[in-house]
Scaffold this motif. Structure first.
Motif, mmCIF file in Angstrom:
data_model
loop_
_atom_site.group_PDB
_atom_site.id
_atom_site.type_symbol
_atom_site.label_atom_id
_atom_site.label_comp_id
_atom_site.label_asym_id
_atom_site.label_seq_id
_atom_site.Cartn_x
_atom_site.Cartn_y
_atom_site.Cartn_z
ATOM 1 N N ASP A 1 3.359 2.424 13.954
ATOM 2 C CA ASP A 1 2.000 1.882 14.189
ATOM 3 C C ASP A 1 1.331 1.513 12.733
ATOM 4 N N GLY A 2 1.922 1.643 11.696
ATOM 5 C CA GLY A 2 1.764 1.161 10.196
ATOM 6 C C GLY A 2 2.899 1.334 9.455
ATOM 7 N N PHE A 3 2.327 0.985 7.964
ATOM 8 C CA PHE A 3 3.212 1.102 7.039
ATOM 9 C C PHE A 3 2.634 1.863 5.831
ATOM 10 N N LEU A 4 3.617 2.437 5.154
ATOM 11 C CA LEU A 4 3.284 3.342 3.957
ATOM 12 C C LEU A 4 3.812 2.928 2.984
ATOM 13 N N ALA A 5 3.071 2.271 2.055
ATOM 14 C CA ALA A 5 3.527 1.440 0.738
ATOM 15 C C ALA A 5 3.331 2.325 -0.687
ATOM 16 N N ALA A 6 4.485 2.837 -1.245
ATOM 17 C CA ALA A 6 4.841 3.449 -2.420
ATOM 18 C C ALA A 6 4.808 2.438 -3.490
ATOM 19 N N ALA A 7 4.318 1.316 -3.549
ATOM 20 C CA ALA A 7 4.538 0.336 -4.457
ATOM 21 C C ALA A 7 3.063 -0.073 -5.154
ATOM 22 N N PRO A 8 2.988 -0.534 -6.467
ATOM 23 C CA PRO A 8 1.932 -0.760 -7.232
ATOM 24 C C PRO A 8 1.157 -2.090 -6.595
ATOM 25 N N PRO A 9 -0.049 -2.254 -6.744
ATOM 26 C CA PRO A 9 -0.708 -3.371 -6.218
ATOM 27 C C PRO A 9 -0.105 -4.710 -6.675
ATOM 28 N N SER A 10 0.687 -4.495 -7.859
ATOM 29 C CA SER A 10 0.979 -5.944 -8.289
ATOM 30 C C SER A 10 2.238 -6.565 -7.453
ATOM 31 N N TRP A 11 2.828 -5.693 -6.553
ATOM 32 C CA TRP A 11 3.736 -6.357 -5.562
ATOM 33 C C TRP A 11 3.668 -5.681 -4.173
ATOM 34 N N ALA A 12 2.681 -4.852 -4.112
ATOM 35 C CA ALA A 12 2.611 -4.398 -2.725
ATOM 36 C C ALA A 12 2.064 -5.358 -1.749
ATOM 37 N N GLY A 13 1.239 -6.553 -2.315
ATOM 38 C CA GLY A 13 0.628 -7.548 -1.374
ATOM 39 C C GLY A 13 1.730 -8.236 -0.585
ATOM 40 N N GLY A 14 2.804 -8.545 -1.335
ATOM 41 C CA GLY A 14 4.164 -9.094 -0.643
ATOM 42 C C GLY A 14 4.500 -8.462 0.606
ATOM 43 N N LEU A 15 4.877 -7.045 0.296
ATOM 44 C CA LEU A 15 5.068 -6.153 1.211
ATOM 45 C C LEU A 15 4.213 -6.283 2.688
ATOM 46 N N PHE A 16 3.032 -6.256 2.208
ATOM 47 C CA PHE A 16 1.737 -6.221 3.359
ATOM 48 C C PHE A 16 2.030 -7.400 4.085
ATOM 49 N N ASP A 17 2.307 -8.529 3.453
ATOM 50 C CA ASP A 17 2.332 -9.902 4.263
ATOM 51 C C ASP A 17 3.530 -9.804 4.852
ATOM 52 N N THR A 18 4.776 -9.232 4.573
ATOM 53 C CA THR A 18 5.831 -9.234 5.366
ATOM 54 C C THR A 18 5.796 -8.200 6.573
ATOM 55 N N VAL A 19 5.084 -7.170 6.301
ATOM 56 C CA VAL A 19 5.047 -6.343 7.656
ATOM 57 C C VAL A 19 3.898 -7.016 8.682
ATOM 58 N N ARG A 20 3.111 -7.675 8.135
ATOM 59 C CA ARG A 20 1.987 -8.348 9.203
ATOM 60 C C ARG A 20 2.761 -9.321 9.872
ATOM 61 N N THR A 21 3.413 -10.181 9.191
ATOM 62 C CA THR A 21 4.262 -11.293 9.725
ATOM 63 C C THR A 21 5.292 -10.799 10.843
ATOM 64 N N THR B 1 0.254 -6.540 19.445
ATOM 65 C CA THR B 1 -1.125 -6.813 19.445
ATOM 66 C C THR B 1 -1.755 -6.029 18.321
ATOM 67 N N GLY B 2 -2.976 -6.646 17.803
ATOM 68 C CA GLY B 2 -3.835 -5.707 16.751
ATOM 69 C C GLY B 2 -3.058 -6.125 15.469
ATOM 70 N N SER B 3 -3.104 -5.029 14.560
ATOM 71 C CA SER B 3 -2.767 -5.030 13.261
ATOM 72 C C SER B 3 -2.082 -3.822 12.949
ATOM 73 N N PRO B 4 -1.069 -3.710 12.102
ATOM 74 C CA PRO B 4 -0.445 -2.554 11.615
ATOM 75 C C PRO B 4 -1.586 -1.723 10.711
ATOM 76 N N ARG B 5 -1.637 -0.329 10.507
ATOM 77 C CA ARG B 5 -2.402 0.084 9.816
ATOM 78 C C ARG B 5 -1.534 0.156 8.405
ATOM 79 N N ILE B 6 -2.338 -0.022 7.320
ATOM 80 C CA ILE B 6 -1.714 -0.287 6.090
ATOM 81 C C ILE B 6 -2.087 0.833 5.185
ATOM 82 N N VAL B 7 -1.320 1.691 4.583
ATOM 83 C CA VAL B 7 -1.591 2.888 3.870
ATOM 84 C C VAL B 7 -0.897 2.894 2.376
ATOM 85 N N ALA B 8 -1.592 2.801 1.430
ATOM 86 C CA ALA B 8 -1.113 2.480 0.148
ATOM 87 C C ALA B 8 -0.982 3.848 -0.559
#
Length: 281
Positions: free
Chosen positions: A169-189, A197-204
Protein backbone atom coordinates in the motif's frame (compact mmCIF):
# COMPACT_ATOMS: atom_id res chain seq x y z
CA UNK A 1 2.69 16.33 6.96
CA UNK A 2 2.23 13.55 9.52
CA UNK A 3 5.07 12.71 11.91
CA UNK A 4 5.57 9.39 13.65
CA UNK A 5 7.99 8.21 16.31
CA UNK A 6 10.40 5.30 15.89
CA UNK A 7 11.02 3.61 19.24
CA UNK A 8 14.41 2.62 20.67
CA UNK A 9 15.06 -1.06 21.28
CA UNK A 10 17.69 -1.09 24.01
CA UNK A 11 15.32 -0.62 26.97
CA UNK A 12 12.06 -2.57 26.40
CA UNK A 13 10.63 -1.69 29.82
CA UNK A 14 10.58 2.01 28.88
CA UNK A 15 8.50 1.55 25.74
CA UNK A 16 5.16 1.88 27.51
CA UNK A 17 6.33 5.29 28.72
CA UNK A 18 7.40 6.24 25.19
CA UNK A 19 4.06 5.10 23.79
CA UNK A 20 1.88 7.01 26.24
CA UNK A 21 3.94 10.17 25.74
CA UNK A 22 3.65 9.81 21.95
CA UNK A 23 -0.10 9.18 22.23
CA UNK A 24 -0.49 12.42 24.19
CA UNK A 25 1.52 14.37 21.61
CA UNK A 26 1.26 15.15 17.90
CA UNK A 27 2.63 11.84 16.65
CA UNK A 28 0.62 9.66 14.27
CA UNK A 29 2.54 6.36 14.40
CA UNK A 30 4.79 4.29 16.64
CA UNK A 31 7.46 2.32 14.75
CA UNK A 32 9.59 -0.60 15.91
CA UNK A 33 12.42 -2.38 14.08
CA UNK A 34 12.98 -6.12 13.76
CA UNK A 35 16.05 -8.33 14.18
CA UNK A 36 16.47 -11.88 15.42
CA UNK A 37 20.11 -12.10 16.51
CA UNK A 38 20.15 -8.84 18.44
CA UNK A 39 19.17 -7.52 21.87
CA UNK A 40 15.82 -6.07 20.76
CA UNK A 41 12.23 -6.93 21.74
CA UNK A 42 10.17 -8.94 19.26
CA UNK A 43 8.10 -6.29 17.43
CA UNK A 44 4.70 -7.98 17.09
CA UNK A 45 4.60 -8.94 20.76
CA UNK A 46 5.78 -5.48 21.79
CA UNK A 47 3.33 -3.61 19.57
CA UNK A 48 0.50 -5.76 20.94
CA UNK A 49 1.38 -4.57 24.44
CA UNK A 50 1.58 -0.96 23.24
CA UNK A 51 -1.79 -1.34 21.48
CA UNK A 52 -3.37 -1.99 24.85
CA UNK A 53 -1.79 1.15 26.32
CA UNK A 54 -2.94 3.46 23.50
CA UNK A 55 -6.17 4.25 21.67
CA UNK A 56 -5.48 6.33 18.54
CA UNK A 57 -1.85 6.06 17.40
CA UNK A 58 -0.84 3.64 14.63
CA UNK A 59 1.47 0.72 15.43
CA UNK A 60 4.01 -0.06 12.72
CA UNK A 61 6.81 -2.55 12.15
CA UNK A 62 9.75 -0.74 10.58
CA UNK A 63 10.57 -3.14 9.19
CA UNK A 64 9.51 -6.69 9.99
CA UNK A 65 11.54 -9.40 8.23
CA UNK A 66 9.01 -11.95 6.90
CA UNK A 67 11.62 -14.34 5.42
CA UNK A 68 12.62 -15.23 9.00
CA UNK A 69 9.05 -16.26 9.84
CA UNK A 70 6.55 -18.99 9.03
CA UNK A 71 3.98 -17.46 6.69
CA UNK A 72 0.68 -18.85 8.00
CA UNK A 73 1.53 -17.95 11.58
CA UNK A 74 2.61 -14.45 10.52
CA UNK A 75 -0.73 -14.00 8.75
CA UNK A 76 -2.56 -14.95 11.95
CA UNK A 77 -0.39 -12.74 14.18
CA UNK A 78 -0.73 -9.69 11.95
CA UNK A 79 -4.49 -10.11 11.55
CA UNK A 80 -4.90 -10.57 15.31
CA UNK A 81 -2.92 -7.44 16.09
CA UNK A 82 -4.86 -5.47 13.48
CA UNK A 83 -8.16 -6.72 14.91
CA UNK A 84 -7.32 -6.09 18.56
CA UNK A 85 -5.90 -2.62 17.87
CA UNK A 86 -9.01 -1.56 15.97
CA UNK A 87 -7.26 -1.41 12.61
CA UNK A 88 -4.27 0.59 13.82
CA UNK A 89 -1.61 -1.93 12.81
CA UNK A 90 0.69 -1.21 9.84
CA UNK A 91 2.90 -4.04 8.59
CA UNK A 92 6.14 -2.56 7.30
CA UNK A 93 8.26 -5.26 5.68
CA UNK A 94 11.71 -5.73 4.19
CA UNK A 95 13.97 -8.61 3.24
CA UNK A 96 16.82 -7.74 5.62
CA UNK A 97 20.30 -8.96 4.85
CA UNK A 98 22.14 -10.03 7.99
CA UNK A 99 23.39 -13.59 7.67
CA UNK A 100 23.23 -14.40 11.39
CA UNK A 101 19.46 -13.79 11.47
CA UNK A 102 19.00 -16.43 8.79
CA UNK A 103 21.35 -18.87 10.51
CA UNK A 104 19.26 -18.65 13.68
CA UNK A 105 15.96 -18.89 11.77
CA UNK A 106 17.13 -21.80 9.61
CA UNK A 107 16.26 -19.90 6.41
CA UNK A 108 18.20 -19.25 3.23
CA UNK A 109 19.72 -15.77 3.02
CA UNK A 110 20.09 -16.06 -0.75
CA UNK A 111 16.40 -16.87 -1.26
CA UNK A 112 15.01 -14.13 0.99
CA UNK A 113 13.63 -11.94 -1.80
CA UNK A 114 11.88 -14.77 -3.60
CA UNK A 115 10.56 -16.08 -0.29
CA UNK A 116 9.10 -12.69 0.66
CA UNK A 117 7.33 -12.37 -2.71
CA UNK A 118 5.66 -15.72 -2.06
CA UNK A 119 4.83 -14.74 1.51
CA UNK A 120 3.22 -11.43 0.55
CA UNK A 121 1.01 -13.17 -2.01
CA UNK A 122 -0.03 -15.74 0.61
CA UNK A 123 -0.69 -13.11 3.27
CA UNK A 124 -2.99 -11.21 0.94
CA UNK A 125 -4.93 -14.41 0.13
CA UNK A 126 -5.31 -15.43 3.75
CA UNK A 127 -6.37 -11.97 4.92
CA UNK A 128 -9.08 -12.03 2.24
CA UNK A 129 -10.52 -15.19 3.79
CA UNK A 130 -9.31 -17.71 1.20
CA UNK A 131 -8.19 -21.21 2.29
CA UNK A 132 -4.49 -21.77 2.90
CA UNK A 133 -4.39 -24.60 0.35
CA UNK A 134 -4.85 -28.34 -0.09
CA UNK A 135 -5.82 -29.87 3.21
CA UNK A 136 -5.99 -26.54 5.08
CA UNK A 137 -8.82 -24.05 5.23
CA UNK A 138 -8.95 -20.32 5.99
CA UNK A 139 -6.87 -18.85 8.81
CA UNK A 140 -8.61 -16.34 11.09
CA UNK A 141 -9.31 -14.00 12.62
CA UNK A 142 -10.39 -11.65 9.89
CA UNK A 143 -8.36 -8.43 10.15
CA UNK A 144 -10.12 -5.19 11.05
CA UNK A 145 -9.13 -3.68 7.72
CA UNK A 146 -10.71 -5.49 4.75
CA UNK A 147 -8.01 -7.36 2.87
CA UNK A 148 -5.56 -7.10 5.73
CA UNK A 149 -3.53 -4.43 7.51
CA UNK A 150 -1.82 -1.73 5.52
CA UNK A 151 1.46 -3.06 4.08
CA UNK A 152 4.44 -0.77 3.55
CA UNK A 153 7.48 -2.15 1.75
CA UNK A 154 11.00 -0.94 2.45
CA UNK A 155 14.05 -1.29 0.27
CA UNK A 156 16.41 0.36 -2.17
CA UNK A 157 16.92 -1.94 -5.17
CA UNK A 158 14.56 -2.06 -8.19
CA UNK A 159 13.06 -5.43 -7.24
CA UNK A 160 12.28 -4.17 -3.75
CA UNK A 161 10.70 -0.98 -5.06
CA UNK A 162 8.52 -2.97 -7.47
CA UNK A 163 7.11 -4.94 -4.54
CA UNK A 164 5.35 -1.77 -3.38
CA UNK A 165 3.12 -1.84 -6.47
CA UNK A 166 2.77 -5.62 -6.58
CA UNK A 167 1.85 -6.29 -2.97
CA UNK A 168 1.92 -3.13 -0.88
CA UNK A 169 0.00 0.00 0.00
CA UNK A 170 3.04 2.24 0.29
CA UNK A 171 6.79 2.67 0.62
CA UNK A 172 9.08 2.96 3.64
CA UNK A 173 12.16 5.02 2.72
CA UNK A 174 15.18 4.77 5.01
CA UNK A 175 17.15 7.13 2.76
CA UNK A 176 18.21 10.76 3.23
CA UNK A 177 16.37 13.51 1.33
CA UNK A 178 19.36 13.89 -1.00
CA UNK A 179 18.53 10.63 -2.78
CA UNK A 180 15.10 9.63 -1.50
CA UNK A 181 13.41 11.64 -4.25
CA UNK A 182 14.60 9.23 -6.92
CA UNK A 183 13.24 6.28 -4.93
CA UNK A 184 9.89 8.03 -4.55
CA UNK A 185 9.71 8.66 -8.31
CA UNK A 186 10.53 5.01 -9.09
CA UNK A 187 7.85 3.77 -6.70
CA UNK A 188 5.22 6.10 -8.16
CA UNK A 189 6.10 5.13 -11.73
CA UNK A 190 5.94 1.41 -10.91
CA UNK A 191 2.60 1.98 -9.18
CA UNK A 192 1.11 3.37 -12.40
CA UNK A 193 2.73 0.72 -14.58
CA UNK A 194 1.08 -1.99 -12.50
CA UNK A 195 -2.31 -0.36 -12.98
CA UNK A 196 -2.76 0.65 -9.37
CA UNK A 197 -5.23 3.44 -8.69
CA UNK A 198 -4.58 6.37 -6.40
CA UNK A 199 -1.06 6.83 -5.04
CA UNK A 200 1.25 4.81 -2.79
CA UNK A 201 1.63 6.17 0.72
CA UNK A 202 5.20 7.40 1.14
CA UNK A 203 6.75 7.19 4.61
CA UNK A 204 10.25 8.60 5.15
CA UNK A 205 12.62 8.10 8.06
CA UNK A 206 14.85 10.57 9.92
CA UNK A 207 17.13 9.42 12.72
CA UNK A 208 16.92 11.97 15.52
CA UNK A 209 18.18 12.60 19.04
CA UNK A 210 17.52 15.75 20.99
CA UNK A 211 18.34 16.86 24.52
CA UNK A 212 21.48 17.11 26.65
CA UNK A 213 24.78 15.95 25.18
CA UNK A 214 24.78 12.71 27.16
CA UNK A 215 21.44 11.76 25.58
CA UNK A 216 22.80 12.45 22.10
CA UNK A 217 26.02 10.53 22.80
CA UNK A 218 24.03 7.58 24.12
CA UNK A 219 21.83 7.56 21.00
CA UNK A 220 24.86 7.66 18.72
CA UNK A 221 26.48 4.78 20.60
CA UNK A 222 23.30 2.69 20.38
CA UNK A 223 22.94 3.38 16.68
CA UNK A 224 26.59 2.56 16.07
CA UNK A 225 26.18 -0.76 17.87
CA UNK A 226 23.10 -1.62 15.83
CA UNK A 227 24.91 -1.01 12.52
CA UNK A 228 28.28 -2.35 13.72
CA UNK A 229 28.25 -5.40 11.45
CA UNK A 230 26.93 -3.55 8.40
CA UNK A 231 30.12 -1.76 7.37
CA UNK A 232 28.28 1.57 7.23
CA UNK A 233 27.98 2.38 10.94
CA UNK A 234 29.90 5.65 10.78
CA UNK A 235 27.91 6.81 7.76
CA UNK A 236 24.57 5.99 9.41
CA UNK A 237 25.49 7.67 12.70
CA UNK A 238 26.66 10.79 10.84
CA UNK A 239 23.14 11.19 9.45
CA UNK A 240 21.54 11.58 12.87
CA UNK A 241 19.84 14.98 13.35
CA UNK A 242 20.48 16.43 16.79
CA UNK A 243 19.12 20.00 16.75
CA UNK A 244 15.58 21.37 16.29
CA UNK A 245 16.68 23.15 13.12
CA UNK A 246 18.17 20.00 11.57
CA UNK A 247 15.07 17.97 12.37
CA UNK A 248 12.65 20.60 11.06
CA UNK A 249 14.72 20.99 7.88
CA UNK A 250 14.68 17.24 7.21
CA UNK A 251 10.91 17.09 7.69
CA UNK A 252 10.47 20.07 5.34
CA UNK A 253 12.70 18.45 2.70
CA UNK A 254 10.67 15.26 2.75
CA UNK A 255 7.45 17.24 2.61
CA UNK A 256 8.73 19.01 -0.50
CA UNK A 257 9.49 15.60 -2.06
CA UNK A 258 5.89 14.56 -1.46
CA UNK A 259 6.24 12.23 1.52
CA UNK A 260 3.03 11.65 3.46
CA UNK A 261 4.68 10.95 6.81
CA UNK A 262 8.11 11.19 8.40
CA UNK A 263 9.15 8.81 11.15
CA UNK A 264 11.56 10.36 13.66
CA UNK A 265 13.53 7.29 14.67
CA UNK A 266 15.15 7.34 18.12
CA UNK A 267 17.97 5.10 19.33
CA UNK A 268 18.45 6.80 22.70
CA UNK A 269 16.60 5.38 25.71
CA UNK A 270 15.44 8.59 27.42
CA UNK A 271 11.62 8.77 27.05
CA UNK A 272 11.75 12.55 27.52
CA UNK A 273 13.00 12.70 23.94
CA UNK A 274 9.40 12.06 22.90
CA UNK A 275 8.33 15.25 24.70
CA UNK A 276 11.23 17.28 23.27
CA UNK A 277 10.46 16.14 19.74
CA UNK A 278 6.78 16.91 20.30
CA UNK A 279 7.66 20.43 21.43
CA UNK A 280 9.73 21.21 18.33
CA UNK A 281 6.86 20.05 16.11
Amino acid sequence: MYVGLGLPVTDPESLLDWATRAEAGPFTTLGLLDRLVYDNPEPLVTLAVLAGATTRIRLQTEVLLPPLRETALLAKQAATLDRLSGGRFVLGVGVGGRADDHVAAGTDLRARGRRMDEQLATLRRLWSGEPYGDGAGPIGPAPARPGGPEVLVGGFKPRALERVARWGDGFLAAAPPSWAGGLFDTVRTSWKEHGRTGSPRIVAQVTAAIGPQEAIDEARAAMGAYYASSGVADYMVSGMRTTPGEIRDAIAQFEELGADEVMLYCFGRDPEQADRLADLL
